[in-house]
Scaffold this motif. Structure first.
Motif, short mmCIF file in Angstrom:
data_model
loop_
_atom_site.label_atom_id
_atom_site.label_comp_id
_atom_site.label_asym_id
_atom_site.label_seq_id
_atom_site.Cartn_x
_atom_site.Cartn_y
_atom_site.Cartn_z
N SER A 197 0.86 -1.19 0.00
CA SER A 197 0.00 0.00 0.00
C SER A 197 0.89 1.23 0.00
CB SER A 197 -0.92 0.01 1.24
OG SER A 197 -0.16 -0.04 2.42
N TYR A 208 -2.83 -2.17 -2.45
CA TYR A 208 -2.49 -3.14 -3.50
C TYR A 208 -2.89 -4.52 -2.98
CZ TYR A 208 0.72 0.51 -5.27
OH TYR A 208 1.28 1.67 -5.74
N TYR A 256 -5.51 -2.62 -7.50
CA TYR A 256 -5.53 -1.71 -6.35
C TYR A 256 -6.95 -1.18 -6.13
CZ TYR A 256 -5.90 2.27 -9.58
OH TYR A 256 -6.34 3.15 -10.54
#
Length: 595
Positions: A197, A208, A256
């Motif tokens: 992330s 992510y 994401y």
């Protein structure tokens, strides 16, 4: 939907540092037209300036490429031992891995370590010998190594040159044929594994993740299992390699999401994302908790930057689970943070990112390791700062961290490497001859002994052909003492260290000598001492800056000059008592190179 899952492949590239991972990723992007020639640059996936400058991958990066109707999700990995946690995160989100080996260098320590990580995750392995275009490439020797050391069938090995584009199509075909499609179902309760992330000023935390079951769509409410927090998805996307919005992420895909999460500490790597309305029964296994091995303190040079440093560390912690920090204060340096890192390179990278990305000017204290202290009353405490060491009367035993190290070296450098290992208190275990030219050594070392320049010395002795990999073993009792540095009689805790007793005197002498050269001259004498408890073992002094106070006296009575000299002497004595000695950053880092 099952057809979509069948046409998906998730894989990583694993290798020793500088064996060509980033170059191979570049060829994939070019071959599949994921990036145009105008947009292309070397190391496309390495988007940090530091990665490009140092020529290494630091952060795992994800990218989706299209090939013959298949969606191939590549999660790039670093190769340096300090970032092995990034490799572990990537492999947990994949079904397969490309094992890349340099045709000239052959199998290295990190090659072996990364392969074991992949096998622990039950991944399909595609072995590749890279850089076959080099003049000193020895393909047959490397094939034998893959067969003998890694037990890989040599007929499965693909020969390639990422730089020249040789073998790129053959590797892509192997990914499609040899790596299995993801498991899971779109109609099952949502389970998404967070593998990374980062923080964006406008979008908040960007998560992510790899979708293990179910699917993700905008406006859907999700829950983070570790915190129980519920958020609404605002954006769903993939990396092509640029962020690209999509309508959904289905089972088996990598991408994401953003949920306008403004607090960085709400998201943790390894957490499970599930549906708020229909949550899954249990969280995904996540990742093994990473243990920082190296500790140091970070202080802002400008005390007003302390809140900014706290915020910056919080944002870096988002996509760097190996970094830990807690507030700390020092009488000489003010407010700062005690930080834990996975290794010395990791520490250097974090410091440089803080300075570059957040504009902070920092003082970094000398790095150290975590110790366990057995006290006479039976209790055991853990410290990561020599300043926290209890008084000698309370200490029964000091235990230091040990690591299991694997060193691969050319045969002609064997004697020099063993001599180096012995000088660093290495405990020899065994030797294994990989082939007629290379030897594998197994050693155990105190972590503090290999912390600074051990890897550099291996590379120097072996002319670049040696390699090192290690893992934490546990704590072992040792003959250790606290070495204090006194500046004008006052202990400077930030320069204190815990050292091996037999090396304490020579280390103290070397350190005081270095500090004498690094600390600038003052208007008063500065005395630098090294001490173990109340025993002074080394001493240096810095002469004061002089002023010719009798320069205005021409002839006359000598008593006039004596009065001026006495007045100057008394003033310098008073300044020594009340004056502050400014210690430069180089003085703290001097401890690094003192062995």
């Amino acid at each position: 939907m099952s057809t979509q899952i069948d046409k998906t492949r998730n894989f990583s590239i694993i290798a020793h540092i500088d064996h060509g991972k980033s170059t191979l990723a570049d060829r994939f992007l070019q071959f599949t037209d994921a990036i145009t020639d105008r947009e292309f640059r070397n190391q496309v996936l390495d988007d940090m300036d530091l990665e490009r400058e140092k020529g290494i991958t630091i952060k795992a990066r994800a990218v989706r490429i299209k090939y013959k109707g298949y969606s191939l999700n590549l999660i790039d990995t670093p190769g340096h031992v300090d970032f092995s946690y990034e490799v572990a995160k990537s492999l947990a989100a994949c079904e397969g891995a490309l094992l890349l080996v340099d045709a000239a260098q052959g199998v290295e320590a990190q090659t072996v370590s990364n392969l074991h990580l992949a096998l622990e995750n039950n991944l399909s392995i595609i072995p590749i010998i890279n850089k076959i275009d080099l003049a000193n490439a020895d393909v047959e020797r490397v094939k034998r190594q893959l067969g003998d050391i890694l037990k890989i069938k040599t007929d499965e090995v693909i020969l390639a040159s990422a730089k020249e584009g040789i073998g790129t199509e053959q590797i892509l075909e192997a990914i499609v044929l040899r790596i299995p499609p993801p498991k899971g179902r779109n109609d099952a309760p949502l389970q998404g594994l967070i593998f990374d992330s980062k923080f964006d000023v406008f979008k908040g935390v960007i998560i992510y993740l790899r979708v293990m079951n179910g699917c993700l769509r905008p406006n859907k409410e999700i829950k983070l299992i570790s915190t129980g927090e519920v958020y609404k998805i605002e954006e769903v996307g993939i990396f092509t390699p640029r962020p690209f919005k999509v309508g959904e992420l289905s089972c088996g895909q990598v991408g994401y999401i953003t949920c306008n999460i403004k607090e960085a500490d709400k998201v943790s790597v390894g957490d499970t994302v599930t549906s708020a309305a229909f949550p899954c029964k249990e969280a995904l296994p996540g990742y093994k908790k990473v243990l920082p091995l190296v500790f140091c303190s970070l202080y802002p040079i400008n005390s007003k930057d302390h809140p900014m440093l706290r915020e910056a560390l919080g944002k870096l912690r988002l996509n760097d689970a190996g970094l830990i920090y807690e507030p700390e204060s020092s009488a000489s340096l003010g407010l700062g943070f005690r930080c834990g890192f996975l290794g010395l390179l990791h520490m250097e990278i974090v410091q440089e990112r803080l300075e570059r990305e957040f504009g902070l000017d920092l003082i970094t204290t000398a790095p150290g390791v975590k110790y366990q202290i057995k006290e006479r009353n039976g209790s055991v405490i853990t410290i990561d700062d020599p300043a926290k060491l209890p008084s000698p009367q309370r200490i029964l035993q000091i235990l230091e961290p040990y690591i299991e190290a694997v060193i691969i070296t050319p045969k002609e450098s064997l004697g020099a490497i063993m001599e180096l290992a012995q000088s660093r208190r290495g405990v020899y275990k065994d030797t294994e001859y990989l082939d007629v030219e290379r030897v594998l050594l197994n050693y155990e070392f105190p972590l503090s002994e290999i912390l600074v320049d051990f890897y550099d010395k291996i590379k120097s002795i072996t002319r670049g052909y040696g390699s090192l990999d290690y893992k934490f073993k546990g704590y072992v009792a040792g003959k250790l003492v606290k070495l204090d540095i006194l500046i004008n009689g006052e202990i400077c805790e930030n320069l204190s260290s815990i050292v091996y007793k037999e090396k304490a005197r020579s280390r103290g002498q070397t350190l005081t000598s270095k500090l004498r050269k690094l600390i600038p001259r003052q208007l008063f004498e500065v005395v630098i001492q090294a001490a173990i408890g109340s025993q002074i073992i080394a001493r240096e002094s810095i002469k004061p800056l002089g002023k010719h106070v009798t320069g205005k006296c021409y002839g006359g009575d000598i008593t006039r000059k004596r009065k001026l000299w006495e007045k100057q002497k008394a003033g310098k004595k008073r300044m020594k008592r009340f004056g502050n000695v400014k210690i430069p950053q180089e003085a703290f880092m001097a401890i690094l190179t003192t062995k």
